[in-house]
Design a protein around this motif. Structure first.
Motif, mmCIF file in Angstrom:
data_model
loop_
_atom_site.group_PDB
_atom_site.id
_atom_site.type_symbol
_atom_site.label_atom_id
_atom_site.label_comp_id
_atom_site.label_asym_id
_atom_site.label_seq_id
_atom_site.Cartn_x
_atom_site.Cartn_y
_atom_site.Cartn_z
ATOM 1 N N THR A 283 1.861 -14.045 -12.041
ATOM 2 C CA THR A 283 1.225 -12.922 -12.731
ATOM 3 C C THR A 283 1.174 -11.754 -11.750
ATOM 4 O O THR A 283 0.786 -11.921 -10.602
ATOM 5 C CB THR A 283 -0.200 -13.300 -13.186
ATOM 6 O OG1 THR A 283 -0.109 -14.397 -14.087
ATOM 7 C CG2 THR A 283 -0.885 -12.139 -13.872
ATOM 8 N N PHE A 284 1.576 -10.560 -12.209
ATOM 9 C CA PHE A 284 1.599 -9.366 -11.375
ATOM 10 C C PHE A 284 0.523 -8.422 -11.890
ATOM 11 O O PHE A 284 0.566 -7.973 -13.028
ATOM 12 C CB PHE A 284 2.979 -8.712 -11.445
ATOM 13 C CG PHE A 284 3.136 -7.472 -10.601
ATOM 14 C CD1 PHE A 284 2.723 -7.433 -9.285
ATOM 15 C CD2 PHE A 284 3.735 -6.339 -11.135
ATOM 16 C CE1 PHE A 284 2.892 -6.297 -8.505
ATOM 17 C CE2 PHE A 284 3.910 -5.197 -10.368
ATOM 18 C CZ PHE A 284 3.493 -5.172 -9.056
ATOM 19 N N GLU A 285 -0.464 -8.144 -11.045
ATOM 20 C CA GLU A 285 -1.561 -7.258 -11.423
ATOM 21 C C GLU A 285 -1.486 -5.983 -10.604
ATOM 22 O O GLU A 285 -1.318 -6.025 -9.382
ATOM 23 C CB GLU A 285 -2.900 -7.955 -11.160
ATOM 24 C CG GLU A 285 -4.109 -7.127 -11.519
ATOM 25 C CD GLU A 285 -5.420 -7.838 -11.237
ATOM 26 O OE1 GLU A 285 -6.411 -7.135 -10.935
ATOM 27 O OE2 GLU A 285 -5.469 -9.076 -11.290
ATOM 28 N N VAL A 286 -1.596 -4.854 -11.287
ATOM 29 C CA VAL A 286 -1.635 -3.550 -10.630
ATOM 30 C C VAL A 286 -2.925 -2.876 -11.058
ATOM 31 O O VAL A 286 -3.255 -2.850 -12.246
ATOM 32 C CB VAL A 286 -0.418 -2.677 -11.034
ATOM 33 C CG1 VAL A 286 -0.506 -1.314 -10.363
ATOM 34 C CG2 VAL A 286 0.885 -3.370 -10.674
ATOM 35 N N LYS A 287 -3.647 -2.346 -10.071
ATOM 36 C CA LYS A 287 -4.937 -1.749 -10.354
ATOM 37 C C LYS A 287 -5.089 -0.454 -9.563
ATOM 38 O O LYS A 287 -4.796 -0.423 -8.369
ATOM 39 C CB LYS A 287 -6.022 -2.748 -9.938
ATOM 40 C CG LYS A 287 -7.392 -2.458 -10.473
ATOM 41 C CD LYS A 287 -8.481 -3.393 -9.946
ATOM 42 C CE LYS A 287 -8.137 -4.843 -9.893
ATOM 43 N NZ LYS A 287 -9.271 -5.675 -9.431
ATOM 44 N N ALA A 288 -5.549 0.600 -10.230
ATOM 45 C CA ALA A 288 -5.916 1.844 -9.555
ATOM 46 C C ALA A 288 -7.428 1.963 -9.660
ATOM 47 O O ALA A 288 -7.987 1.833 -10.752
ATOM 48 C CB ALA A 288 -5.239 3.042 -10.212
ATOM 49 N N GLU A 289 -8.092 2.181 -8.527
ATOM 50 C CA GLU A 289 -9.558 2.196 -8.509
ATOM 51 C C GLU A 289 -10.103 3.413 -7.783
ATOM 52 O O GLU A 289 -9.451 3.970 -6.909
ATOM 53 C CB GLU A 289 -10.100 0.960 -7.781
ATOM 54 C CG GLU A 289 -9.861 -0.339 -8.467
ATOM 55 C CD GLU A 289 -10.475 -1.507 -7.696
ATOM 56 O OE1 GLU A 289 -10.791 -2.496 -8.347
ATOM 57 O OE2 GLU A 289 -10.631 -1.423 -6.458
ATOM 58 N N ARG A 290 -11.310 3.759 -8.152
ATOM 59 C CA ARG A 290 -12.098 4.738 -7.423
ATOM 60 C C ARG A 290 -13.446 4.095 -7.172
ATOM 61 O O ARG A 290 -14.110 3.649 -8.098
ATOM 62 C CB ARG A 290 -12.294 6.009 -8.233
ATOM 63 C CG ARG A 290 -13.104 7.051 -7.488
ATOM 64 C CD ARG A 290 -13.455 8.256 -8.382
ATOM 65 N NE ARG A 290 -14.278 9.176 -7.647
ATOM 66 C CZ ARG A 290 -15.593 9.021 -7.439
ATOM 67 N NH1 ARG A 290 -16.231 7.987 -7.920
ATOM 68 N NH2 ARG A 290 -16.271 9.926 -6.747
ATOM 69 N N ILE B 16 -4.844 1.821 -4.682
ATOM 70 C CA ILE B 16 -3.871 1.199 -5.564
ATOM 71 C C ILE B 16 -3.701 -0.207 -5.025
ATOM 72 O O ILE B 16 -3.411 -0.398 -3.841
ATOM 73 C CB ILE B 16 -2.516 1.927 -5.548
ATOM 74 C CG1 ILE B 16 -2.676 3.381 -5.990
ATOM 75 C CG2 ILE B 16 -1.510 1.200 -6.439
ATOM 76 C CD1 ILE B 16 -1.410 4.212 -5.802
ATOM 77 N N GLU B 17 -3.901 -1.202 -5.883
ATOM 78 C CA GLU B 17 -3.796 -2.593 -5.461
ATOM 79 C C GLU B 17 -2.677 -3.285 -6.233
ATOM 80 O O GLU B 17 -2.559 -3.128 -7.443
ATOM 81 C CB GLU B 17 -5.121 -3.323 -5.720
ATOM 82 C CG GLU B 17 -6.274 -2.745 -4.935
ATOM 83 C CD GLU B 17 -7.600 -3.430 -5.234
ATOM 84 O OE1 GLU B 17 -7.589 -4.481 -5.911
ATOM 85 O OE2 GLU B 17 -8.625 -2.914 -4.797
ATOM 86 N N PHE B 18 -1.858 -4.033 -5.508
ATOM 87 C CA PHE B 18 -0.793 -4.845 -6.096
ATOM 88 C C PHE B 18 -1.124 -6.296 -5.772
ATOM 89 O O PHE B 18 -1.358 -6.625 -4.614
ATOM 90 C CB PHE B 18 0.570 -4.493 -5.490
ATOM 91 C CG PHE B 18 0.971 -3.063 -5.694
ATOM 92 C CD1 PHE B 18 1.564 -2.656 -6.871
ATOM 93 C CD2 PHE B 18 0.757 -2.129 -4.700
ATOM 94 C CE1 PHE B 18 1.935 -1.328 -7.054
ATOM 95 C CE2 PHE B 18 1.130 -0.800 -4.868
ATOM 96 C CZ PHE B 18 1.728 -0.406 -6.055
ATOM 97 N N GLU B 19 -1.126 -7.153 -6.793
ATOM 98 C CA GLU B 19 -1.503 -8.546 -6.564
ATOM 99 C C GLU B 19 -0.566 -9.484 -7.320
ATOM 100 O O GLU B 19 -0.283 -9.275 -8.496
ATOM 101 C CB GLU B 19 -2.942 -8.753 -7.039
ATOM 102 C CG GLU B 19 -3.464 -10.153 -6.846
ATOM 103 C CD GLU B 19 -4.936 -10.262 -7.189
ATOM 104 O OE1 GLU B 19 -5.767 -9.754 -6.403
ATOM 105 O OE2 GLU B 19 -5.245 -10.825 -8.244
ATOM 106 N N LEU B 20 -0.083 -10.492 -6.624
ATOM 107 C CA LEU B 20 0.657 -11.589 -7.249
ATOM 108 C C LEU B 20 -0.298 -12.754 -7.334
ATOM 109 O O LEU B 20 -0.969 -13.084 -6.353
ATOM 110 C CB LEU B 20 1.869 -11.991 -6.404
ATOM 111 C CG LEU B 20 2.936 -10.943 -6.191
ATOM 112 C CD1 LEU B 20 4.011 -11.477 -5.262
ATOM 113 C CD2 LEU B 20 3.553 -10.545 -7.513
#
Length: 95
Positions: free
Chosen positions: A53-60, A72-76
């Motif tokens: 599963t590939f998760e991409v997240k942009a956070e403040r 910006i987070e990239f997670e496998l």
């Protein structure tokens, strides 16, 4: 579910240096190989399955009325004892 951090590294890097790290990970994924993370005396090797599963997240993070921290987070992600992970739906585009 409790989280056990196996490896962590955080340091200021240039955009070119970060791009080089991401290219190395991309090459390992394309080749179907293991990914080894090293920093100092710490290291961990992981073997992502063919379909993690590939998760991409942009956070403040920070106060609503003031400056915060952007990321910006990239997670496998995959189940430890599974060959393939169940994926979500939707098509990701990164421009």
């Amino acid at each position: 579910m409790p989280e056990d951090v196996l490896f962590k590294s955080e340091s200021s890097q240039s955009r070119d240096e970060i791009a080089s790290y991401l290219r190395n990970v991309a090459e390992k994924l394309e080749q179907g190989g293991s990914i080894t993370l090293k920093a100092g005396s710490e290291s961990v090797t992981m073997d992502p399955p063919a379909r993690p599963t590939f998760e991409v997240k942009a956070e403040r993070e920070g106060p609503v009325d003031g400056p915060g921290e952007l990321s910006i987070e990239f997670e496998l992600e995959w189940d430890e004892h599974s060959e393939d992970a169940a994926g979500g739906s939707g098509s990701l585009e990164i421009e």
